[in-house]
Design a protein around this motif. Sequence first.
Motif, PDB file in Angstrom:
ATOM      1  N   SER A   1      51.984   4.984  23.322  1.00  0.00           N
ATOM      2  CA  SER A   1      53.039   4.348  22.780  1.00  0.00           C
ATOM      3  C   SER A   1      52.846   3.311  21.548  1.00  0.00           C
TER       4      SER A   1
ATOM      5  N   GLY B   1      52.850   0.174  25.628  1.00  0.00           N
ATOM      6  CA  GLY B   1      52.327  -0.620  24.506  1.00  0.00           C
ATOM      7  C   GLY B   1      51.596  -1.713  24.871  1.00  0.00           C
TER       8      GLY B   1
ATOM      9  N   GLU C   1      61.358   3.674  26.078  1.00  0.00           N
ATOM     10  CA  GLU C   1      60.515   3.707  27.186  1.00  0.00           C
ATOM     11  C   GLU C   1      60.144   5.221  27.511  1.00  0.00           C
TER      12      GLU C   1
HETATM   13 MG    MG Z   1      56.827   0.644  24.930  1.00  0.00          MG
END
Ligand code: MG
Length: 425
Positions: free
Chosen positions: A40, A11, A203
């Motif tokens: 992500s 991210g 995650e």
């Molecule tokens: Mg992430």
Amino acid sequence: MIQPLVYKFGGASIKDAAAIKNIAQLVKKRWTASMVLVVSAAGKTTDRLEQLIALSFQGKRFDTELIELLDYHEDLCRGLFSTDHAIFSRVDNQFAQLRRLLENDTLKEEEGFFYDQVIGYGELISTRILQEYLCETGSPCLWQDARELVRTDSTTKMARVDWALTMQHCRRTLIPKLEKFPVVTQGFIGTDLLGNTTTLGREGSDFTAAILGVSLGAASVTIWKDVAGILNGDPDLFPDAVKFEYLDFEEAAEMTYYGAKVIHPKTIKPLAKHNIPLYVKSFVNPDAAGTIIGSFGQAPRIPITIFKDHLTLIDLRIRDLSMVGGFHFEFIYEVAKKANWRIQLIQASAAHLRLVIQDMPSTEEQLARPFRDVFHVQIKTHLKMITVKNPTDAEIKHYRQVTETCHLEQKSPELIQWVYEQEED
Ligand code: MG
Ligand code: ASP
């Protein structure tokens, strides 16, 4: 036979337009047809989606939060594309779908199921944006829905991978594409046998990169991070932490078990089994060497410090005068297995057993109840653990002072651990 490269971007690496431009350059410089980009959700999107899911599940209004998330993505697109670009209506469409799902009460029978159907939108949207931007800037590539590749069971929020099916789908769907173009796909999501979306745990995109790497027989997997590689301590706490150039699979797996957060714990095992090297590199400084994790055998004996929090200590003292034996261990393992505990550490003495597990959403009474017939039970939650591998005397002295409120110390020639009271966050 192609030997793809798998790149994973988290991210933080795509959190705004500037970050995406940096990734596009990084990728362009290393361009090869058989490249898979596992991506992500942008920035903190998954956290925000978790909030939206919770609001909607509780029957509360979520418009403001949804619009904020849409604004964030539109902003990101404005920094990358001209205002008449088709990406804007694509993103709008995705948000319309997301809204319909959030409003769909028939999905809400079970919270975990509802969560899984919604949470992957962050990845579905971010991969659209990245793929469009790469195409736009002279790196033509294809978009692939990861749910057509990663097949799992139906366990919510933490699905287990069906490796054989996943391999089949990767070979059938992904390889023909990779023979022509690189592919952008999502981390974190999969599908079960009923066609419902599943997720691999928070995650989990690192794990997706490993799954695809193994399924494709990749030459290597690279996780691009905002750190230089794997260090022997958290650089915020240890300014002189050193980076590993090489790390053995086993050592890296141990580090994630003790709490190192650089790589998702499930990532290493499948890669080790197939001997596919894992690179951890910096997207801020992509030409620097990073860390290579592979089959290198014995690691250098330098001290490694790792912190882990959210732990619970279960202190068991045998009620009758029998001493600790096989029966007690069996009993404890049975309870732990049934309740799906993750045991972090066990210590035994004559009449005493202490186990440290990861905090569970159960009350202390629920944790203690199964043991009461055999043991006196004491529970302590919200504890923290420090693990030092290859400790020097100076470190041992230092941490003995730091962990004044220590509940347990465990030491062997190459390892020392302390479990102690965690300060309030
Ligand atoms: Mg992430
Ligand atoms: N977006 C998901 C999360 O934040 C998966 C990932 O980033 O690895 O948990």
